[in-house]
Design a protein around this motif. Structure first.
Motif, PDB file in Angstrom:
ATOM      1  N   UNK A   1     -12.434  -9.194  -3.297  1.00 39.59           N
ATOM      2  CA  UNK A   1     -13.350  -8.141  -3.733  1.00 39.59           C
ATOM      3  C   UNK A   1     -13.090  -6.807  -3.042  1.00 39.59           C
ATOM      4  N   UNK A   2     -12.003  -6.760  -2.266  1.00 33.89           N
ATOM      5  CA  UNK A   2     -11.616  -5.475  -1.669  1.00 33.89           C
ATOM      6  C   UNK A   2     -11.126  -4.562  -2.777  1.00 33.89           C
ATOM      7  N   UNK A   3     -11.339  -3.278  -2.621  1.00 30.49           N
ATOM      8  CA  UNK A   3     -10.837  -2.330  -3.618  1.00 30.49           C
ATOM      9  C   UNK A   3      -9.409  -1.936  -3.247  1.00 30.49           C
ATOM     10  N   UNK A   4      -8.609  -1.698  -4.277  1.00 32.08           N
ATOM     11  CA  UNK A   4      -7.177  -1.479  -4.039  1.00 32.08           C
ATOM     12  C   UNK A   4      -6.934  -0.322  -3.081  1.00 32.08           C
ATOM     13  N   UNK A   5      -7.704   0.758  -3.214  1.00 32.27           N
ATOM     14  CA  UNK A   5      -7.442   1.919  -2.360  1.00 32.27           C
ATOM     15  C   UNK A   5      -7.677   1.628  -0.887  1.00 32.27           C
TER      16      UNK A   5
ATOM     17  N   UNK B   1       7.131   1.133  -7.752  1.00 31.22           N
ATOM     18  CA  UNK B   1       5.888   1.883  -7.608  1.00 31.22           C
ATOM     19  C   UNK B   1       4.777   1.015  -8.160  1.00 31.22           C
ATOM     20  N   UNK B   2       3.731   0.864  -7.363  1.00 27.91           N
ATOM     21  CA  UNK B   2       2.677  -0.065  -7.739  1.00 27.91           C
ATOM     22  C   UNK B   2       1.987   0.370  -9.010  1.00 27.91           C
ATOM     23  N   UNK B   3       1.636  -0.633  -9.809  1.00 29.88           N
ATOM     24  CA  UNK B   3       0.921  -0.354 -11.042  1.00 29.88           C
ATOM     25  C   UNK B   3      -0.453  -1.023 -10.950  1.00 29.88           C
ATOM     26  N   UNK B   4      -1.225  -0.568  -9.986  1.00 31.22           N
ATOM     27  CA  UNK B   4      -2.568  -1.108  -9.783  1.00 31.22           C
ATOM     28  C   UNK B   4      -3.583   0.007 -10.005  1.00 31.22           C
ATOM     29  N   UNK B   5      -4.828  -0.382 -10.227  1.00 30.09           N
ATOM     30  CA  UNK B   5      -5.872   0.618 -10.456  1.00 30.09           C
ATOM     31  C   UNK B   5      -6.681   0.764  -9.163  1.00 30.09           C
ATOM     32  N   UNK B   6      -6.495   1.846  -8.438  1.00 28.00           N
ATOM     33  CA  UNK B   6      -7.060   1.972  -7.084  1.00 28.00           C
ATOM     34  C   UNK B   6      -8.569   1.732  -6.972  1.00 28.00           C
ATOM     35  N   UNK B   7      -9.416   2.255  -7.895  1.00 31.82           N
ATOM     36  CA  UNK B   7     -10.850   2.054  -7.667  1.00 31.82           C
ATOM     37  C   UNK B   7     -11.321   0.632  -7.989  1.00 31.82           C
ATOM     38  N   UNK B   8     -10.487  -0.183  -8.607  1.00 35.83           N
ATOM     39  CA  UNK B   8     -10.908  -1.531  -8.962  1.00 35.83           C
ATOM     40  C   UNK B   8     -10.615  -2.523  -7.837  1.00 35.83           C
ATOM     41  N   UNK B   9     -11.269  -3.677  -7.916  1.00 38.67           N
ATOM     42  CA  UNK B   9     -11.077  -4.683  -6.868  1.00 38.67           C
ATOM     43  C   UNK B   9      -9.792  -5.462  -7.124  1.00 38.67           C
ATOM     44  N   UNK B  10      -9.429  -6.250  -6.106  1.00 39.89           N
ATOM     45  CA  UNK B  10      -8.247  -7.093  -6.215  1.00 39.89           C
ATOM     46  C   UNK B  10      -8.355  -8.003  -7.430  1.00 39.89           C
TER      47      UNK B  10
END
Lengths: 347, 517
Positions: B139-143, B92-101
């Motif tokens: 600079x794309x956002x994770x979501x 399961x991904x552990x990324x922060x969706x509203x933040x950028x790559x």
């Protein structure tokens, strides 16, 4: 897994820790802690004081039983205090109306008060339930804020329209007639409200464990998404559950005006509704434990008054004691859950 | 491959790790060399993830030694692990969706500079990505990213932090076949650079597609480690399960009957209020399995919920057995005989804090004989539970056992038993909507669930199967509908299509003009 015994041991440990820290506080303000605890113990052995303790325990028990229903459905009803005030308002309203109009035979007085206090308290509880179910408004905020509305509303009544015209300007209603008071159990100093507590505990237990509503309350409380999956309407369960929860607190209000004070006055509840939250947790949402636990906390309220009189310890001293019990218990809850987490990671 | 001692990146010796009631790792030995992709194969609960979580510093072993590049080490936290060059990408991904790559990648970096140089980091990330044949906008956002791209970011993050020991935990479960192939190509490039990769999986094909060596685990122990040249599919399956496995499922051919569920131009909104279904028309008939293939998150959940009445449609009609039940609410669907095996059994399909008997009436408690008026008849509830436990071979000490204490496979059996056999009066369901019904189950339980679904198909139920496992879809379905961004890209028969074609439709790259009903 945490066993039942560990769980009970943690709760007892929390209470003992609270006793110890409170003793330190008594000592710090220059009172002898041993003397203070002697006063507290005395409350539970002296027949007269025991009667007072039981009377103060009744509203706590009734509100706790109500909270158990709400907490079982994971609805954080912090509003028992306000619901108690609405119950006092309703019960007093019936008495004042009956006294003024002479339309209510004395024999029907108490049943009418019971129905009215339950209904008015319950309807007060429907408001946060509706807001939560319809608009996802956090019930902690609504129930808590509504306590102040309820309390100040009662203030308004007793300082204003409901003030006893022969009361020398004191903010009090007329004293209740005898038939509007909760009688003692014959031959004892103990209020028959205690019997009502046992009856209500049986009813709450029956509803939770034997009825469809109780099943729905438990499913909603355990998992909202499972409830949705089962076709359970959250709105329906939340409204019914809170009607019961707040209605029982309303009965608690009745037991204050008819069982302790005999009239309505401002701040008639010294926080019974908040104490009930502590008791609900201490009894682990079990209606059987809630009855003795609530009565013991009623004794602590009496003890607070006795400490004030005997040792000039402010009433807040006993509130600190209660709060410490709660603080240590929720800390204990955390510790219990922490050890649960450990067995979680098996993959 | 060079297996001289100097090439050893990681050596785990006699690792023991127990959790209350389970021995997750029982004297496990594991070695990873420079320049290898080491597949770690085993069923769910075999201890693969536990072992790797130990290497990544998430758990501490009770016993045993870990050597990294020949030196004994103590790994107390993921920070320690990263410091040693060990990185892990979780299932399961552990990324922060509203933040950028770039923000996600540099998070946690111990940079000596006080000021973040985001521009430079972005540049470095792009370079790193292109080295493995990836393209990504830093600079794309994770979501905004697809599941495949998110995974790319996870891997980039680990690489950017300087790891040369990569642990990937079941990385393909969210990918299309094409994305999976792309991932494998990149992994091979990393292998050529001398990195060591641990690839956790329970899918045999993947082991053969990328592995150099394979370690098979079963019940907390290593049962074999071998190089891929010596491995055969049958042998690995036998080692993994502990008995020979049949790869073919017996499926009787039966003639589909009348339509049970008809969806007509259905539109519905997703969780965030955005359109999730955009004009779906489908029919499921008696004695037929309709499989829904698609990359997770393309409307499958919403589709299943529309089919079971849990989600309102904003447009279109839902017809069950000729009766319009559009937006009639879940109870109407339950009463029509629509069973639902939801994706999240622990959160949705079960109330894990309640007992087995209570769970076996979760959707039927309000009907006779389980209750009358307001009161539940617990005797009937218990009788029902005894019957279902026997019939569906649920392993539980008794029907009053808390469901939380059952194994995953038995929990799923509780759901399956209730949905297929739990209708009051013993009626078979008209339609079974099964969402990821074998996710997280071991081979034995998987086989059981699949066979049971097929048995009910033969008994006359319509089966609506949503799965992320293409093999499962191909094995069970009579027809396959492919969903992409809330639309059906085509309906095909498994015998007349290929993984290739379905994969292209799953990625939205192909759409069949005519949709055969």
């Amino acid at each position: 897994m945490v066993t039942r015994w560990v769980s009970v041991a943690v709760s007892i440990g929390a209470v003992l820790l609270a006793v110890f820290v409170t003793a330190m506080l008594f000592w710090a303000i220059g009172r002898d802690p041993i003397e203070a605890y002697a006063v507290i113990v005395h409350v539970f052995v002296d027949p007269g004081l025991l009667g007072e303790s039981m009377a103060r325990g009744v509203p706590i028990v009734l509100a706790t039983l109500g909270l158990i229903v709400a907490f079982r459905m994971n609805f954080w009803n912090i509003g028992a205090e306000g619901q108690i005030y609405l119950g006092m308002f309703a019960a007093t309203g019936v008495v004042l109306w009956g006294a003024a109009s002479h339309m209510l035979p004395p024999a029907l007085m108490m049943p009418t008060m019971v129905v009215t206090a339950f209904s008015v308290g319950g309807i007060w509880g429907l408001i946060p339930a509706f807001l939560r179910a319809k608009l996802q408004v956090n019930e902690v905020l609504t129930t808590l804020m509504m306590n102040y509305i309820a309390m100040l509303f009662v203030d308004y009544l007793v300082y204003g329209p409901w003030k006893d015209p022969h009361g020398h300007g004191f903010p009090l209603t007329i004293p209740f007639p005898d038939y509007a008071l909760i009688p003692l159990i014959p031959g004892t100093t103990i209020t028959s409200g205690v019997i009502a507590c046992v009856v209500v505990a049986i009813l709450v237990y029956y509803v939770l464990s034997r009825t469809k509503l109780g099943y729905e309350i438990r499913v909603v409380g355990e998992s909202a998404s499972a409830a949705r999956y089962a076709g359970i309407s959250y709105m329906q369960v939340a409204l019914l559950g809170m009607l019961i929860s707040a209605g029982l607190a309303g009965l608690g209000g009745l037991s204050i005006v008819s069982g302790i004070i005999g009239r309505l006055r401002p701040r008639a509840s010294p926080g019974y509704g908040y104490t009930a939250i502590i008791v609900a947790f201490l009894s682990e949402l079990n209606p059987w434990i809630a009855v003795p636990a609530g009565l013991i906390f009623g004794g602590l309220v009496t003890a607070g008054e006795a400490l004030q009189a005997a040792l000039r310890i402010p009433f807040s001293g006993i509130q600190v004691f209660q709060a410490l019990i709660f603080l240590f218990v929720i800390t204990g809850e955390f510790l219990k859950r922490y050890s649960l987490e450990v067995s979680w990671g098996r993959r | 491959m060079d297996t001289s001692p100097s090439k050893k990146l990681v050596e785990m010796r006699d690792i023991v790790k127990s959790f209350p009631g389970v021995l997750a790792n029982d004297h496990v030995n594991f070695t990873l060399y420079r320049g290898e992709i080491h597949a770690l194969l085993g069923e769910n609960g075999a201890g693969k993830t536990t072992l790797m979580n130990i290497l990544y510093g998430l758990y501490r072993p009770d016993e045993g030694k870990i050597l990294v590049r020949g030196k004994p080490v103590k790994i107390g936290s993921p920070a320690d692990a990263l410091h040693l060059g060990i990185g892990m990408v979780h299932q399961h991904f552990k990324l922060i969706p509203p933040h950028t790559v770039v923000e996600n990648v540099i998070l946690g970096l111990k940079s000596p500079r006080f000021k973040l140089d985001v521009g430079r980091a972005a540049h470095e990330i792009s370079d790193l990505a292109s080295r493995y044949g990836w393209k990504i906008n830093p600079f794309a956002r994770i979501w905004q990213l697809s599941a495949g791209e998110k995974q790319m970011v996870e891997i980039l993050k680990v690489l950017y932090h300087g790891a040369d020991i990569l642990i990937l935990d079941e990385p393909t479960s969210v990918l299309t076949p094409q994305e999976t192939r792309g991932l494998f190509e990149s992994l091979k490039k990393m292998r050529e650079e001398g990195k060591g990769i641990v690839f956790i999986t329970h899918k045999l094909e993947e082991v053969f597609a990328v592995g150099n060596r394979v370690t098979v685990m079963r019940k907390g122990r290593v049962v074999a480690t071998m190089s891929m040249e010596k491995a055969t599919r049958e042998e690995l399956a036998r080692l993994m399960v502990g008995r020979p496995v049949l790869f073919r499922l017996e499926k009787e051919s039966v003639e589909p009957g009348r339509p049970v569920l008809q969806l007509e131009d259905v539109h519905a909104l997703g969780e965030k209020g955005v359109p999730a279904l955009r004009g779906i028309t489908l029919i499921v008939r008696e004695r037929e399995v309709l499989g829904i293939a698609g990359v997770t998150g393309n409307g499958q959940l919403e589709l299943a919920e529309v089919a079971t009445g849990l989600r309102k449609v904003t447009h279109g009609r839902v017809v069950v057995d000729g009766v319009d039940v559009t937006n009639k609410g879940p109870r109407a669907f339950i009463e029509k005989g629509i069973a639902y095996i939801p994706a999240e059994r622990q959160r949705e399909g079960l109330v894990i804090g309640m007992n087995v008997a209570e769970n076996l009436v979760l959707r039927y408690y309000r009907y006779e004989p389980f209750s009358r008026r307001a009161v539940i008849n617990w005797r009937m509830v218990d009788e029902n539970a005894e019957k279902l436990v026997r019939k569906f071979e649920i392993v539980t000490p008794n029907v009053r056992e808390t469901t939380r204490h059952l194994s995953g496979g038995n929990q799923q059996k509780v759901v399956v038993a209730r949905e297929l056999g739990g209708r009051p009066g013993g009626k078979t369901p008209r339609l079974v909507v099964a969402m990821y019904p074998t996710r997280g189950l071991d081979v034995g339980a998987t086989e059981y669930v699949r066979k049971t679904l097929l048995r009910y198909r033969e008994m006359g139920s319509a089966i609506f199967l949503v799965s992320e496992d293409l093999e499962e879809i191909f094995q069970l379905s009579d027809r396959i509908a492919v969903i992409f961004e809330g639309q059906i890209m085509g309906v095909v028969r498994p015998s007349e299509t290929s993984y290739e074609e379905v994969g292209l439709m799953m990625a939205g790259a192909k759409r069949l003009e005519e949709i055969p009903a």
